[in-house]
Design a protein around this motif. Structure first.
Motif, PDB file in Angstrom:
ATOM      1  N   LEU A  13       0.813  -1.217   0.000  1.00 37.65           N
ATOM      2  CA  LEU A  13       0.000   0.000   0.000  1.00 37.65           C
ATOM      3  C   LEU A  13       0.847   1.268   0.000  1.00 37.65           C
ATOM      4  O   LEU A  13       0.332   2.352  -0.260  1.00 37.65           O
ATOM      5  CB  LEU A  13      -0.959  -0.011   1.194  1.00 37.65           C
ATOM      6  CG  LEU A  13      -2.005  -1.121   1.157  1.00 37.65           C
ATOM      7  CD1 LEU A  13      -2.841  -1.110   2.430  1.00 37.65           C
ATOM      8  CD2 LEU A  13      -2.889  -0.997  -0.089  1.00 37.65           C
ATOM      9  N   ARG A  14       2.142   1.150   0.270  1.00 38.26           N
ATOM     10  CA  ARG A  14       3.055   2.295   0.253  1.00 38.26           C
ATOM     11  C   ARG A  14       3.814   2.417  -1.071  1.00 38.26           C
ATOM     12  O   ARG A  14       4.633   3.318  -1.240  1.00 38.26           O
ATOM     13  CB  ARG A  14       4.055   2.168   1.400  1.00 38.26           C
ATOM     14  CG  ARG A  14       3.423   2.283   2.769  1.00 38.26           C
ATOM     15  CD  ARG A  14       4.504   2.275   3.848  1.00 38.26           C
ATOM     16  NE  ARG A  14       3.907   2.317   5.159  1.00 38.26           N
ATOM     17  CZ  ARG A  14       3.793   1.276   5.963  1.00 38.26           C
ATOM     18  NH1 ARG A  14       4.231   0.091   5.588  1.00 38.26           N
ATOM     19  NH2 ARG A  14       3.246   1.406   7.153  1.00 38.26           N
ATOM     20  N   GLY A  25       4.261  -5.543  -2.881  1.00 34.00           N
ATOM     21  CA  GLY A  25       4.805  -5.529  -1.532  1.00 34.00           C
ATOM     22  C   GLY A  25       5.548  -6.822  -1.282  1.00 34.00           C
ATOM     23  O   GLY A  25       5.162  -7.883  -1.790  1.00 34.00           O
ATOM     24  N   ALA A  26       6.628  -6.724  -0.533  1.00 31.56           N
ATOM     25  CA  ALA A  26       7.410  -7.912  -0.169  1.00 31.56           C
ATOM     26  C   ALA A  26       7.779  -7.803   1.302  1.00 31.56           C
ATOM     27  O   ALA A  26       7.936  -6.699   1.835  1.00 31.56           O
ATOM     28  CB  ALA A  26       8.671  -8.022  -1.020  1.00 31.56           C
ATOM     29  N   ALA A  27       7.911  -8.936   1.941  1.00 34.86           N
ATOM     30  CA  ALA A  27       8.369  -8.983   3.327  1.00 34.86           C
ATOM     31  C   ALA A  27       9.301 -10.174   3.476  1.00 34.86           C
ATOM     32  O   ALA A  27       9.068 -11.231   2.881  1.00 34.86           O
ATOM     33  CB  ALA A  27       7.194  -9.104   4.288  1.00 34.86           C
ATOM     34  N   CYS A  39       8.561  -2.091  -0.824  1.00 34.71           N
ATOM     35  CA  CYS A  39       7.595  -1.900  -1.905  1.00 34.71           C
ATOM     36  C   CYS A  39       8.327  -1.494  -3.177  1.00 34.71           C
ATOM     37  O   CYS A  39       9.486  -1.081  -3.133  1.00 34.71           O
ATOM     38  CB  CYS A  39       6.570  -0.840  -1.532  1.00 34.71           C
ATOM     39  SG  CYS A  39       7.275   0.795  -1.215  1.00 34.71           S
ATOM     40  N   ASN A  40       7.634  -1.610  -4.311  1.00 36.25           N
ATOM     41  CA  ASN A  40       8.230  -1.151  -5.560  1.00 36.25           C
ATOM     42  C   ASN A  40       8.124   0.369  -5.640  1.00 36.25           C
ATOM     43  O   ASN A  40       7.192   0.978  -5.104  1.00 36.25           O
ATOM     44  CB  ASN A  40       7.594  -1.831  -6.777  1.00 36.25           C
ATOM     45  CG  ASN A  40       6.112  -1.590  -6.943  1.00 36.25           C
ATOM     46  OD1 ASN A  40       5.357  -1.622  -5.976  1.00 36.25           O
ATOM     47  ND2 ASN A  40       5.680  -1.373  -8.168  1.00 36.25           N
ATOM     48  N   GLU A 106      -3.517  -9.725  -3.273  1.00 37.12           N
ATOM     49  CA  GLU A 106      -3.393  -8.454  -2.568  1.00 37.12           C
ATOM     50  C   GLU A 106      -4.187  -8.426  -1.260  1.00 37.12           C
ATOM     51  O   GLU A 106      -3.896  -7.641  -0.376  1.00 37.12           O
ATOM     52  CB  GLU A 106      -3.790  -7.272  -3.454  1.00 37.12           C
ATOM     53  CG  GLU A 106      -5.248  -7.163  -3.763  1.00 37.12           C
ATOM     54  CD  GLU A 106      -5.568  -5.940  -4.602  1.00 37.12           C
ATOM     55  OE1 GLU A 106      -6.368  -5.108  -4.148  1.00 37.12           O
ATOM     56  OE2 GLU A 106      -5.040  -5.829  -5.725  1.00 37.12           O
ATOM     57  N   SER A 107      -5.147  -9.324  -1.115  1.00 34.07           N
ATOM     58  CA  SER A 107      -5.897  -9.396   0.141  1.00 34.07           C
ATOM     59  C   SER A 107      -5.198 -10.283   1.176  1.00 34.07           C
ATOM     60  O   SER A 107      -5.639 -10.376   2.314  1.00 34.07           O
ATOM     61  CB  SER A 107      -7.317  -9.900  -0.108  1.00 34.07           C
ATOM     62  OG  SER A 107      -7.289 -11.228  -0.585  1.00 34.07           O
TER      63      SER A 107
END
Length: 130
Positions: A13-14, A25-27, A39-40, A106-107
Motif C-alpha cells: 500500500l506504500r 509488496g514484499a516482506a 515496496c516497488n 493483494e488481500s
C-alpha cells in the motif's frame, strides 16, 4: 507466515507506482526472526525504479540482518506475482535454495509457495566464489 503476509500487504500500500499502477509488496524474515518490508518504487525514467524485493532486502541489511529465512510477495488482485529474474538473484545473495517464497493475493490469501531453488534452479551464489 501470517506476519510476513501482513507486512507485505502494508508495504504494498506504500508502493510508488504512478506509471504501471502495479503495486507490489514484499516482506522478508531475517535470521533473528524479524520481519522487514519493502515496496516497488517507479521512476519516470523506467529503468531507474526498483522492485519491492530489493527494498525489503535493503531494510533487512540496514537492520543488521544478513540472511533471509522466509519471504512473502504480493502484487495486484489475485494474479500470481513472483519475484522477477533480477530479484531472484538478489534474494539468492542472502537466501539458501530451500527458502520458501509465499506468493499471495493483494488481500493476503496464499496462492502458492515456492522454494528459491524452484524459481532459480542451478543458481550462482556466494559459495560459488569460495
Amino acid at each position: 507466515m501470517h506476519d510476513l503476509i501482513e507486512e507485505a500487504k502494508s508495504a504494498r500500500l506504500r508502493a510508488h507506482a504512478p506509471y504501471s499502477k502495479f503495486l507490489v509488496g514484499a516482506a522478508m524474515r531475517d535470521e533473528y526472526g524479524r520481519v522487514h518490508g519493502g515496496c516497488n518504487i517507479e521512476n519516470a525514467s523506467y529503468p531507474q525504479g526498483w522492485c519491492a524485493e530489493p527494498s525489503a532486502i535493503s531494510a533487512l541489511v540496514m537492520a543488521g540482518g544478513r540472511k533471509i529465512t522466509e519471504i512473502a510477495v504480493m502484487g495486484n488482485g489475485a494474479t500470481l506475482c513472483t519475484p522477477c529474474g533480477g530479484c531472484r538473484q538478489k534474494i539468492r545473495e542472502f537466501a539458501a535454495p530451500d527458502v520458501r517464497i509465499h506468493c499471495c493475493t493483494e488481500s493476503g490469501e496464499l496462492i502458492q509457495t515456492f522454494t528459491l531453488e524452484e524459481l532459480l534452479p542451478f543458481s550462482f551464489g556466494p559459495e560459488n566464489l569460495a
